[in-house]
Design a protein around this motif. Structure first.
Motif, mmCIF file in Angstrom:
data_model
loop_
_atom_site.group_PDB
_atom_site.id
_atom_site.type_symbol
_atom_site.label_atom_id
_atom_site.label_comp_id
_atom_site.label_asym_id
_atom_site.label_seq_id
_atom_site.Cartn_x
_atom_site.Cartn_y
_atom_site.Cartn_z
ATOM 1 N N PRO A 162 0.813 -1.228 0.000
ATOM 2 C CA PRO A 162 0.000 0.000 0.000
ATOM 3 C C PRO A 162 0.842 1.271 0.000
ATOM 4 O O PRO A 162 1.935 1.308 0.564
ATOM 5 C CB PRO A 162 -0.817 -0.118 1.290
ATOM 6 N N LEU A 163 0.285 2.306 -0.643
ATOM 7 C CA LEU A 163 0.940 3.612 -0.648
ATOM 8 C C LEU A 163 0.997 4.170 0.770
ATOM 9 O O LEU A 163 2.011 4.724 1.194
ATOM 10 C CB LEU A 163 0.158 4.560 -1.565
ATOM 11 N N ALA A 164 -0.111 4.058 1.495
ATOM 12 C CA ALA A 164 -0.182 4.479 2.898
ATOM 13 C C ALA A 164 -0.671 3.277 3.700
ATOM 14 O O ALA A 164 -1.869 2.979 3.708
ATOM 15 C CB ALA A 164 -1.129 5.654 3.070
ATOM 16 N N PRO A 165 0.216 2.528 4.349
ATOM 17 C CA PRO A 165 -0.187 1.338 5.084
ATOM 18 C C PRO A 165 -1.314 1.633 6.068
ATOM 19 O O PRO A 165 -1.260 2.632 6.801
ATOM 20 C CB PRO A 165 1.099 0.935 5.822
ATOM 21 N N PRO A 166 -2.372 0.793 6.080
ATOM 22 C CA PRO A 166 -3.508 1.044 6.978
ATOM 23 C C PRO A 166 -3.127 1.192 8.439
ATOM 24 O O PRO A 166 -3.774 1.928 9.180
ATOM 25 C CB PRO A 166 -4.395 -0.197 6.752
ATOM 26 N N ARG A 167 -2.057 0.519 8.873
ATOM 27 C CA ARG A 167 -1.661 0.657 10.279
ATOM 28 C C ARG A 167 -1.215 2.089 10.580
ATOM 29 O O ARG A 167 -1.362 2.566 11.707
ATOM 30 C CB ARG A 167 -0.561 -0.339 10.633
ATOM 31 N N LEU A 168 -0.659 2.794 9.575
ATOM 32 C CA LEU A 168 -0.299 4.186 9.783
ATOM 33 C C LEU A 168 -1.544 5.050 9.888
ATOM 34 O O LEU A 168 -1.640 5.941 10.729
ATOM 35 C CB LEU A 168 0.571 4.703 8.630
ATOM 36 N N ASN B 143 -1.640 8.549 17.265
ATOM 37 C CA ASN B 143 -0.758 9.699 17.390
ATOM 38 C C ASN B 143 -0.602 10.433 16.058
ATOM 39 O O ASN B 143 -0.642 11.661 15.998
ATOM 40 C CB ASN B 143 0.623 9.243 17.889
ATOM 41 N N LEU B 144 -0.423 9.660 14.983
ATOM 42 C CA LEU B 144 -0.221 10.271 13.678
ATOM 43 C C LEU B 144 -1.487 10.965 13.186
ATOM 44 O O LEU B 144 -1.435 12.104 12.706
ATOM 45 C CB LEU B 144 0.230 9.213 12.664
ATOM 46 N N THR B 145 -2.638 10.300 13.295
ATOM 47 C CA THR B 145 -3.876 10.905 12.804
ATOM 48 C C THR B 145 -4.258 12.147 13.613
ATOM 49 O O THR B 145 -4.728 13.145 13.050
ATOM 50 C CB THR B 145 -5.036 9.896 12.828
ATOM 51 N N THR B 146 -4.033 12.096 14.928
ATOM 52 C CA THR B 146 -4.299 13.289 15.748
ATOM 53 C C THR B 146 -3.359 14.423 15.364
ATOM 54 O O THR B 146 -3.772 15.586 15.245
ATOM 55 C CB THR B 146 -4.141 12.963 17.243
ATOM 56 N N SER B 147 -2.088 14.093 15.166
ATOM 57 C CA SER B 147 -1.116 15.107 14.753
ATOM 58 C C SER B 147 -1.520 15.728 13.421
ATOM 59 O O SER B 147 -1.390 16.947 13.228
ATOM 60 C CB SER B 147 0.280 14.491 14.630
ATOM 61 N N MET B 148 -2.018 14.907 12.502
ATOM 62 C CA MET B 148 -2.448 15.420 11.199
ATOM 63 C C MET B 148 -3.610 16.412 11.353
ATOM 64 O O MET B 148 -3.644 17.449 10.681
ATOM 65 C CB MET B 148 -2.856 14.260 10.294
ATOM 66 N N LEU B 149 -4.534 16.105 12.238
ATOM 67 C CA LEU B 149 -5.656 17.029 12.459
ATOM 68 C C LEU B 149 -5.175 18.341 13.069
ATOM 69 O O LEU B 149 -5.622 19.431 12.674
ATOM 70 C CB LEU B 149 -6.698 16.381 13.369
ATOM 71 N N VAL B 150 -4.262 18.242 14.032
ATOM 72 C CA VAL B 150 -3.726 19.470 14.645
ATOM 73 C C VAL B 150 -2.999 20.304 13.590
ATOM 74 O O VAL B 150 -3.163 21.529 13.516
ATOM 75 C CB VAL B 150 -2.780 19.122 15.813
ATOM 76 N N ALA C 179 4.112 13.994 14.871
ATOM 77 C CA ALA C 179 3.778 13.191 13.695
ATOM 78 C C ALA C 179 4.792 12.075 13.458
ATOM 79 O O ALA C 179 4.428 10.983 12.998
ATOM 80 C CB ALA C 179 3.691 14.089 12.471
ATOM 81 N N GLY C 180 6.073 12.304 13.759
ATOM 82 C CA GLY C 180 7.097 11.289 13.521
ATOM 83 C C GLY C 180 7.338 10.361 14.692
ATOM 84 O O GLY C 180 8.122 9.412 14.591
ATOM 85 N N SER C 181 6.643 10.595 15.792
ATOM 86 C CA SER C 181 6.872 9.808 17.003
ATOM 87 C C SER C 181 6.375 8.371 16.843
ATOM 88 O O SER C 181 5.222 8.134 16.480
ATOM 89 C CB SER C 181 6.155 10.470 18.182
#
Length: 463
Positions: free
Chosen positions: A247-253, A258-265, A376-378
């Motif tokens: 996948p281009l963006a693995p579903p686990r990501l 943490n990543l999805t919340t960071s993206m919203l912020v 986002a990178g954590s």
């Protein structure tokens, strides 16, 4: 990673930030000489956002698959070539097309730069310091962009806000080829061409719909139609990703809290920032009558304060408070600072009435910028840092497009002049405060100070 490589990565970030901000003070001259209408002038900014936001996921995955060094060099080359074309543009169409290609260069350059930082520095104090240097360079680019844009426009004309990128990109390419080691060999896995096509088309159409709404109308085919088509394609992309072998963006990501919340912020932060810079430009020049050079100088305190906060405050606060608390404080401070700044806008106002809000916003925004990308990178694996940074930067670009579209619509719907700009500014401030509330859902992680105390205690026990 040695100091020279970090300087190169910071310099690459400076180029991205410079290109983002340098056009703002030149907009009135560009619009007048090339025949843009007041509504279509936003395309000088939005054309870049479409190219950047539309190709970021593809750029992030290309970094992971093809190598960060290759994508860094390719992104810089696209920046240089498109900047030359932009300066030579004789009409709106060619200029907007050149800006879109610049955005494509940014879609390769930004995730490559972040991926090299994430992979070159271990999570913790070392990475925080590196991100602080990267954020300082970004703030320096914004400061230099505002000032340099005014100087170049006033001295040689708006074309030079594009020409200046050509030698900068060339210097960075030469340095990258000399300082960065060759990319490591990658596996022979697939690239998920269908996912790349859907993600690029969906992101591009969403940004196109957002930036077209204020000009063409939200109920038109170009406005609502593009936005709806983009949402459908992104939905199809998610379905394809769930079944893809590579996948281009693995579903686990995409499922990483943490990543999805960071993206919203990041989305809320950039929606406030992108709209805020536009409003400040429109206040300083059309309302107060500042020249391009005067407007560039007026931006200087804001971005210099951001530089200090990114380079000095951010690493210290991240080490003491942790990412979550630093991010919440920064988003709240940014919102308060913007509200105070826009409250100082009036038809007969002055630069000094803007200073209290400028100080609060500049300092808060500077350390927020570093904290949100640290979040986002954590916890992301090194082999997926490219796509993670691509996702984070996609949120940044879509947020900027949303903010600009909403801010222009609110400003144009309100009373003419300072009144409409002030109302739109308060909407931007509210977006930043909303981002602080979203940051509350981030997972708590041990601070660097706590980790150091724990390590010291364990060493004492082992002795």
């Amino acid at each position: 990673m040695n100091a020279k490589r970090l300087i190169l990565l910071a310099f690459s970030q400076l180029i991205v930030a410079l290109d983002y901000n340098i056009v703002y003070v030149a907009l009135p001259d560009i619009g007048r000489e090339l025949g843009f209408s007041p509504q279509s002038l936003q395309w000088v900014v939005s054309g870049y956002a479409i190219g950047f936001g539309g190709f970021l996921l593809l750029g992030g995955r290309a970094v992971d698959r093809l190598g960060a060094r290759r994508m860094l060099v390719l992104g810089l080359a696209l920046y240089g070539i498109s900047s030359l074309a932009g300066g030579l543009a004789a009409g709106p169409g060619l200029l907007v097309a050149a800006r879109a290609v610049q955005g494509l260069g940014g879609a390769l350059l930004a995730p490559a730069t972040l991926a090299l930082i994430y992979s070159g520095f271990a999570e913790g104090p070392a990475r925080n310091r590196a991100l602080g240097a990267w954020g300082t360079a970004g703030s320096a680019g914004l400061a230099a962009g505002a000032l340099l844009g005014g100087v170049l426009t006033a001295t040689w004309g708006w074309q030079w806000v594009f020409y200046v990128n050509v030698p900068l990109a060339l210097v960075a390419i030469i340095a990258a080829l000399r300082l960065l080691p060759p990319d490591p060999a990658r596996g022979h896995g697939g690239f998920d061409a269908l996912g790349a096509l859907l993600a690029t088309a969906g992101s591009t159409l969403m940004v196109l719909g957002l930036v077209s709404g204020p000009e063409a109308g939200w109920t038109t085919l170009r406005g609502l139609g593009s936005l709806a088509a983009g949402v459908v394609l992104i939905g199809a992309f998610l379905l394809v990703e769930a079944r893809a072998r590579e996948p281009l963006a693995p579903p686990r990501l995409l499922g990483d809290r943490n990543l999805t919340t960071s993206m919203l912020v990041i989305l809320f932060f950039q929606s406030a920032l992108g709209g805020g810079y536009y409003l400040l430009t429109m206040y300083l020049q059309p309302v107060l009558g500042y020249s391009a050079l005067q407007a560039g100088l007026a931006f200087l305190p804001l971005t210099l304060l951001s530089m200090v906060a990114a380079g000095r405050l951010a690493p210290a606060l991240l080490g003491r408070w942790g990412v979550r608390t630093t991010l919440i404080a920064g988003m709240l401070g940014s919102g308060v600072g913007m509200a105070v700044l826009y409250a100082g806008m009036s038809a007969d106002g002055s630069f000094w009435a803007l200073m209290p809000g400028t100080v609060i916003w500049g300092l808060s925004g500077g350390f927020t910028f570093v904290a949100m990308f640290a979040a986002a990178g954590s916890g992301i694996a090194p082999t997926e840092q490219g796509v993670a940074s691509g996702l984070a930067t996609t949120a940044q670009q879509i947020g900027g497009a949303i903010g600009l579209a909403v801010i222009i619509a609110v400003a144009n719907a309100g009373e003419p002049g300072a009144g409409g700009l002030r109302t739109a500014g308060w909407v931007a401030a509210a977006a930043s405060i909303a981002g602080a509330l979203i940051a509350l859902t981030l997972k708590r992680r041990p601070t660097a100070a706590a980790q150091e105390t724990t390590t010291t205690s364990m060493e004492g026990i082992n002795r």
